[in-house]
Write a protein that holds these residues in place. Structure first.
Motif, PDB file in Angstrom:
ATOM      1  N   THR A  22      -1.561 -11.405 -26.702  1.00 13.48           N
ATOM      2  CA  THR A  22      -2.489 -12.088 -27.638  1.00 13.48           C
ATOM      3  C   THR A  22      -1.912 -12.130 -28.878  1.00 13.48           C
ATOM      4  OG1 THR A  22      -4.309 -11.442 -26.442  1.00 13.48           O
ATOM      5  CG2 THR A  22      -4.650 -11.795 -28.521  1.00 13.48           C
ATOM      6  N   ALA A 197      -4.327 -14.575 -22.158  1.00 14.23           N
ATOM      7  CA  ALA A 197      -4.238 -13.712 -23.301  1.00 14.23           C
ATOM      8  C   ALA A 197      -3.353 -14.696 -24.388  1.00 14.23           C
ATOM      9  CB  ALA A 197      -3.934 -12.421 -22.992  1.00 14.23           C
ATOM     10  N   THR A 219     -10.136  -8.179 -23.086  1.00 22.70           N
ATOM     11  CA  THR A 219      -9.404  -7.309 -22.114  1.00 22.70           C
ATOM     12  C   THR A 219     -10.187  -6.408 -21.287  1.00 22.70           C
ATOM     13  OG1 THR A 219      -7.464  -7.766 -23.731  1.00 22.70           O
ATOM     14  CG2 THR A 219      -7.359  -5.651 -22.429  1.00 22.70           C
TER      15      THR A 219
END
Length: 257
Positions: A22, A197, A219
């Protein structure tokens, strides 16, 4: 694949990987927007397709793991019933043969229990299975001789039929224990989670900082799903265990004396 039998380390690694992906996606998105302010426009459909594929993979692997767990659980009960039936049908044989076979059946059940106690050590389990196979041959030889000595066709059918069923379930349970989702599919699931992500971080490049709340929620939702899938797929090392169902065999062994 031994590494898959330890779901917790894999899940923690996935959490770290998703958070890093991310952050990398966000940084990459910022750099791209610095060159082209419209860089992240028009990719919503593609992102949705990738996230949909991730959802499909989660559903597929979860469904398969859950169904195999149910099958393995049912087979424990089936084996318990098969051994119990064989034990009872020994009453049809002469007393001398009964004593010999009952002692061998006790050893046989002890071996079956030991096979599953040593899991997830597959090598140790296979070694114990070879011992089980030797016990099967001994039981069969004594039972055939006892049935021939009695000379009763009905007794032969009932006793040998029950023993044959008891032996067959061993192979069925072994095959079920070794049947898993291919590791390549799990690898694809992990790659999709990391890719999603990365895309999520890239999509947040419109803000100067990563929205960690949404990242952590994403997550926190994904990681437990993966953990449960792995735990159901390999039910001898995590939270979802077949040990509780093996208690049926332990109780049967106690009744045998």
């Amino acid at each position: 694949m031994p590494i898959l039998t330890e779901p917790l380390p894999l899940t923690l690694a996935l959490v770290v990987g998703m958070l890093l992906a991310t952050a990398l996606g966000h940084r990459g998105g910022l750099r791209r927007r610095a060159v082209d302010r419209q860089a992240t426009h028009g990719v919503g459909a593609m992102n949705a397709a990738v996230f949909a594929l991730l959802g499909l993979m989660v559903a597929f692997t979860f469904s398969g793991a859950a169904s195999r767990f149910d099958v393995r659980r049912a087979l424990v009960t089936e084996e318990c019933n098969d051994i119990g039936t064989a034990w009872l049908r020994l009453d049809l044989l002469p007393a001398e043969a009964q004593a010999r076979l009952r002692e061998r059946l006790r050893q046989y059940l002890d071996s079956r229990l030991q096979t599953y106690r040593v899991l997830p050590d597959v090598d140790a389990a296979m070694a114990e299975l070879r011992h089980t196979d030797a016990l099967q041959q001994g039981i069969w030889a004594v039972a055939v001789a006892a049935c021939e000595a009695k000379g009763d066709a009905a007794t032969k059918t009932l006793v040998l039929g029950a023993l044959n069923t008891m032996f067959d379930i061993t192979g069925t349970r072994t095959a079920a224990a070794l049947h898993h989702t291919p590791p390549l599919i799990f690898a694809l699931l992990f790659l999709l989670a990391l890719g999603c992500a990365l895309l999520a971080g890239h999509g947040m490049a419109g803000a100067a900082k990563v929205d960690w709340l949404h990242c952590l929620v994403f997550t926190a939702m994904m990681a437990p799903c993966v953990y449960v899938i792995l735990d159901l797929e390999y039910p001898r090392s995590g939270v979802f265990r077949l040990d509780a169902y093996d208690q049926q065999l332990v109780d049967l062994r106690a009744k045998m004396g």
